[in-house]
Structure formats: structure tokens, C-alpha cells
Scaffold this motif. Structure first.
Motif, PDB file in Angstrom:
ATOM      1  N   GLY A 171       0.822  -1.197   0.000  1.00 54.19           N
ATOM      2  CA  GLY A 171       0.000   0.000   0.000  1.00 54.19           C
ATOM      3  C   GLY A 171       0.853   1.243   0.000  1.00 54.19           C
ATOM      4  O   GLY A 171       2.088   1.187  -0.099  1.00 54.19           O
ATOM      5  N   GLU A 172       0.207   2.387   0.139  1.00 57.02           N
ATOM      6  CA  GLU A 172       0.900   3.671   0.045  1.00 57.02           C
ATOM      7  C   GLU A 172       1.939   3.844   1.140  1.00 57.02           C
ATOM      8  O   GLU A 172       3.070   4.257   0.879  1.00 57.02           O
ATOM      9  N   VAL A 173       1.584   3.547   2.387  1.00 54.92           N
ATOM     10  CA  VAL A 173       2.527   3.706   3.500  1.00 54.92           C
ATOM     11  C   VAL A 173       3.719   2.775   3.328  1.00 54.92           C
ATOM     12  O   VAL A 173       4.869   3.163   3.546  1.00 54.92           O
ATOM     13  N   HIS A 174       3.453   1.550   2.903  1.00 51.74           N
ATOM     14  CA  HIS A 174       4.518   0.569   2.687  1.00 51.74           C
ATOM     15  C   HIS A 174       5.475   1.030   1.586  1.00 51.74           C
ATOM     16  O   HIS A 174       6.701   0.979   1.737  1.00 51.74           O
ATOM     17  N   LEU A 175       4.926   1.512   0.469  1.00 46.34           N
ATOM     18  CA  LEU A 175       5.771   1.964  -0.637  1.00 46.34           C
ATOM     19  C   LEU A 175       6.601   3.172  -0.223  1.00 46.34           C
ATOM     20  O   LEU A 175       7.791   3.258  -0.567  1.00 46.34           O
ATOM     21  N   ARG A 176       6.011   4.100   0.508  1.00 48.52           N
ATOM     22  CA  ARG A 176       6.762   5.285   0.946  1.00 48.52           C
ATOM     23  C   ARG A 176       7.946   4.872   1.821  1.00 48.52           C
ATOM     24  O   ARG A 176       9.059   5.405   1.666  1.00 48.52           O
ATOM     25  N   ARG A 177       7.726   3.929   2.731  1.00 46.23           N
ATOM     26  CA  ARG A 177       8.813   3.483   3.604  1.00 46.23           C
ATOM     27  C   ARG A 177       9.920   2.808   2.796  1.00 46.23           C
ATOM     28  O   ARG A 177      11.113   3.066   3.018  1.00 46.23           O
ATOM     29  N   ILE A 178       9.553   1.970   1.833  1.00 45.89           N
ATOM     30  CA  ILE A 178      10.546   1.281   1.008  1.00 45.89           C
ATOM     31  C   ILE A 178      11.367   2.280   0.194  1.00 45.89           C
ATOM     32  O   ILE A 178      12.610   2.207   0.144  1.00 45.89           O
ATOM     33  N   LEU A 179      10.694   3.224  -0.446  1.00 43.23           N
ATOM     34  CA  LEU A 179      11.400   4.173  -1.300  1.00 43.23           C
ATOM     35  C   LEU A 179      12.313   5.095  -0.502  1.00 43.23           C
ATOM     36  O   LEU A 179      13.405   5.447  -0.971  1.00 43.23           O
ATOM     37  N   ARG A 180      11.904   5.487   0.672  1.00 43.06           N
ATOM     38  CA  ARG A 180      12.765   6.353   1.478  1.00 43.06           C
ATOM     39  C   ARG A 180      13.978   5.596   2.003  1.00 43.06           C
ATOM     40  O   ARG A 180      15.063   6.167   2.124  1.00 43.06           O
ATOM     41  N   GLU A 181      13.813   4.315   2.292  1.00 47.73           N
ATOM     42  CA  GLU A 181      14.980   3.523   2.690  1.00 47.73           C
ATOM     43  C   GLU A 181      15.928   3.342   1.507  1.00 47.73           C
ATOM     44  O   GLU A 181      17.154   3.433   1.657  1.00 47.73           O
ATOM     45  N   TYR A 182      15.361   3.115   0.314  1.00 46.86           N
ATOM     46  CA  TYR A 182      16.212   3.016  -0.873  1.00 46.86           C
ATOM     47  C   TYR A 182      16.904   4.340  -1.149  1.00 46.86           C
ATOM     48  O   TYR A 182      18.075   4.360  -1.570  1.00 46.86           O
ATOM     49  N   ALA A 183      16.212   5.458  -0.929  1.00 44.92           N
ATOM     50  CA  ALA A 183      16.820   6.771  -1.165  1.00 44.92           C
ATOM     51  C   ALA A 183      18.038   6.973  -0.279  1.00 44.92           C
ATOM     52  O   ALA A 183      19.056   7.518  -0.718  1.00 44.92           O
ATOM     53  N   ARG A 184      17.959   6.549   0.977  1.00 46.87           N
ATOM     54  CA  ARG A 184      19.129   6.660   1.865  1.00 46.87           C
ATOM     55  C   ARG A 184      20.278   5.797   1.352  1.00 46.87           C
ATOM     56  O   ARG A 184      21.445   6.225   1.369  1.00 46.87           O
ATOM     57  N   TYR A 185      19.955   4.589   0.907  1.00 42.87           N
ATOM     58  CA  TYR A 185      20.991   3.718   0.336  1.00 42.87           C
ATOM     59  C   TYR A 185      21.592   4.344  -0.929  1.00 42.87           C
ATOM     60  O   TYR A 185      22.811   4.363  -1.115  1.00 42.87           O
ATOM     61  N   TYR A 186      20.734   4.893  -1.798  1.00 45.16           N
ATOM     62  CA  TYR A 186      21.181   5.474  -3.065  1.00 45.16           C
ATOM     63  C   TYR A 186      22.099   6.665  -2.836  1.00 45.16           C
ATOM     64  O   TYR A 186      23.131   6.806  -3.504  1.00 45.16           O
ATOM     65  N   ASN A 187      21.761   7.521  -1.888  1.00 48.54           N
ATOM     66  CA  ASN A 187      22.545   8.737  -1.660  1.00 48.54           C
ATOM     67  C   ASN A 187      23.805   8.499  -0.850  1.00 48.54           C
ATOM     68  O   ASN A 187      24.852   9.091  -1.126  1.00 48.54           O
ATOM     69  N   ASP A 188      23.732   7.664   0.166  1.00 49.38           N
ATOM     70  CA  ASP A 188      24.823   7.536   1.132  1.00 49.38           C
ATOM     71  C   ASP A 188      25.778   6.389   0.842  1.00 49.38           C
ATOM     72  O   ASP A 188      26.939   6.431   1.266  1.00 49.38           O
ATOM     73  N   ILE A 189      25.324   5.351   0.137  1.00 50.85           N
ATOM     74  CA  ILE A 189      26.105   4.111   0.059  1.00 50.85           C
ATOM     75  C   ILE A 189      26.395   3.692  -1.378  1.00 50.85           C
ATOM     76  O   ILE A 189      27.540   3.338  -1.703  1.00 50.85           O
ATOM     77  N   ARG A 190      25.415   3.712  -2.231  1.00 49.23           N
ATOM     78  CA  ARG A 190      25.554   3.167  -3.584  1.00 49.23           C
ATOM     79  C   ARG A 190      26.571   3.972  -4.386  1.00 49.23           C
ATOM     80  O   ARG A 190      26.453   5.182  -4.526  1.00 49.23           O
ATOM     81  N   THR A 191      27.563   3.302  -4.952  1.00 47.22           N
ATOM     82  CA  THR A 191      28.564   3.988  -5.764  1.00 47.22           C
ATOM     83  C   THR A 191      28.064   4.139  -7.197  1.00 47.22           C
ATOM     84  O   THR A 191      27.296   3.317  -7.698  1.00 47.22           O
TER      85      THR A 191
END
Length: 227
Positions: A171-191
Motif C-alpha cells: 500500500g501507500e505507507v509501505h511503498l513510501r517506507r521502502i522508497l525512502r529507505e532506498y533513497a538513503r541507500y542510493y545517496n549515502d552508500i551506492r557507488t
């Protein structure tokens, strides 16, 4: 002598030669100039390269849920460091909602000079007025030219391949949580290859200590760091 500036024509090159002590006719310069293969003005790619630190891009993409509902994710990315500066989700996207997201993405002292978007009709007058109020120049892409918003398109492709294709969205809340966790990975960790194998938020090189693995998104990705 080699002249590498593609914007110079025969009169400009002739003037430079005269100042360097070469007595030559302008007609001779024109005769031996390398013929220009492209347009004389800068193209879209040169514009992006020259102004990347001042440009951001935004886009919407659709995500289906387990119940076959459609959710809409909105992303904003800065071009120079590929930083994902904003991501959010809604079931009912409107111009008013997008205008609020832009305000949240860019505090008034951090707004870019240009913002690239496609020609989706959802970007109505409400959005363009908000951009002008923030001092941002709206840069819509040409019709049927998704490559002109390539940074946002590439980001969305990475989100799909590296995240959404491996999870079931509840659902919407679940997708928002997943995308924000991916955003942290994308910005801080992913080369990123385009950043010389660095992350958008630069990572320090660690040379000492034992290596530990930290699971991200339930083990879909990992962060390796020295303790």
C-alpha cells in the motif's frame, strides 16, 4: 596550430592569428577550416554538462500494489552529484500536490536555477507559478523526447531494477517506507560510475578495522564498512 573551440568561425580565428603575428587572409582561414558537422549553437547535452550544478530534474512513475491499485511516486534529482533530493508517494497526484513536493524538496536558499520535467499535463499553472516564485526556471523537454530527462529516467530505472522488482507493495505507507529507505541507500552508500565510483553524498575511504556487513531493505542490498 590547432584551434579547438567549435564556436569560432573564420573571422574570429583570423583575428586571433593576426594577434599572434601570422599574416594570412581570412579567405585562406575559411578554406582550411575543419567543416562543422553539428549546429553552431550548443545542444541539449552541452547545456546539461555546462549547467549541471544548477540543474535538477523531476518525474513521476507508476507503481502497482498487491491489490492492483496504482500509486504514483514523485522524484527530484540534482544532476551534478546524482543526489536524490526528494521522493514521495500518493494515490491521487495533482498539480497542487506536486507544487507542495517541490517546496519541500528545495528550501528557499537551496533551489536550483533550472528544473527539467516532461510535458505531462499534470504540471499545470500551479506548478509553474510555484517554480517562478522560488526563482526556478522551468525547462520542459521536447515532445516525445524522454532522453532529455535522462537523469530522472535513469534514476527511476535504478529504483525499479534494484528495489521495486524485488518487493510486493502492500500500500501507500509501505511503498513510501521502502522508497525512502532506498533513497538513503542510493545517496549515502551506492557507488556511481559517473561519480568516479563515489556516492552522491561522498563516502570516506576506510583503510583500517574489520569489515562488517549491514543489511539494507531486508538484505536486498548490503553496506560494507569497517568497524
Amino acid at each position: 596550430m590547432s584551434v579547438e573551440n567549435p564556436l569560432w568561425g573564420a573571422p574570429r580565428i583570423h583575428g586571433e592569428l593576426l594577434k599572434l603575428g601570422f599574416e594570412v587572409a581570412q579567405s585562406s582561414v575559411a578554406k582550411y577550416m575543419v567543416k562543422r558537422r553539428g549546429p553552431p549553437s550548443q545542444g541539449w547535452r552541452i547545456f546539461l554538462r555546462n549547467h549541471a550544478p544548477e540543474i535538477s530534474a523531476m518525474d513521476l512513475f507508476v507503481v502497482p500494489t498487491i491489490g492492483f491499485d496504482l500509486l504514483y511516486a514523485f522524484v527530484v534529482v540534482r544532476l551534478d552529484r546524482r543526489k536524490l533530493v526528494w521522493i514521495n508517494v500518493t494515490a491521487t497526484p495533482t498539480a497542487e500536490w506536486i507544487a507542495r513536493q517541490i517546496t519541500e524538496a528545495f528550501p528557499w536558499d537551496e533551489a536550483p536555477r533550472y528544473l527539467i520535467r516532461d510535458r505531462d499535463r499534470i504540471y499545470g499553472s500551479v506548478v509553474t507559478r510555484q517554480l517562478r516564485a522560488m526563482g526556478i526556471r522551468d525547462k520542459p523537454t521536447a515532445p516525445a523526447s524522454p532522453w532529455q530527462n535522462g537523469f530522472a529516467e535513469r534514476l527511476i530505472g535504478s529504483i525499479r531494477r534494484e528495489c521495486l522488482e524485488h518487493v510486493i507493495v502492500l500500500g501507500e505507507v509501505h511503498l513510501r517506507r521502502i522508497l525512502r529507505e532506498y533513497a538513503r541507500y542510493y545517496n549515502d552508500i551506492r557507488t556511481h560510475r559517473s561519480l568516479n565510483k563515489d556516492a552522491p553524498i561522498a563516502r570516506q575511504i576506510q583503510r583500517t578495522g574489520s569489515i562488517k556487513s549491514h543489511a539494507i531493505l531486508g538484505g536486498l542490498h548490503h553496506h560494507y564498512a569497517r568497524a
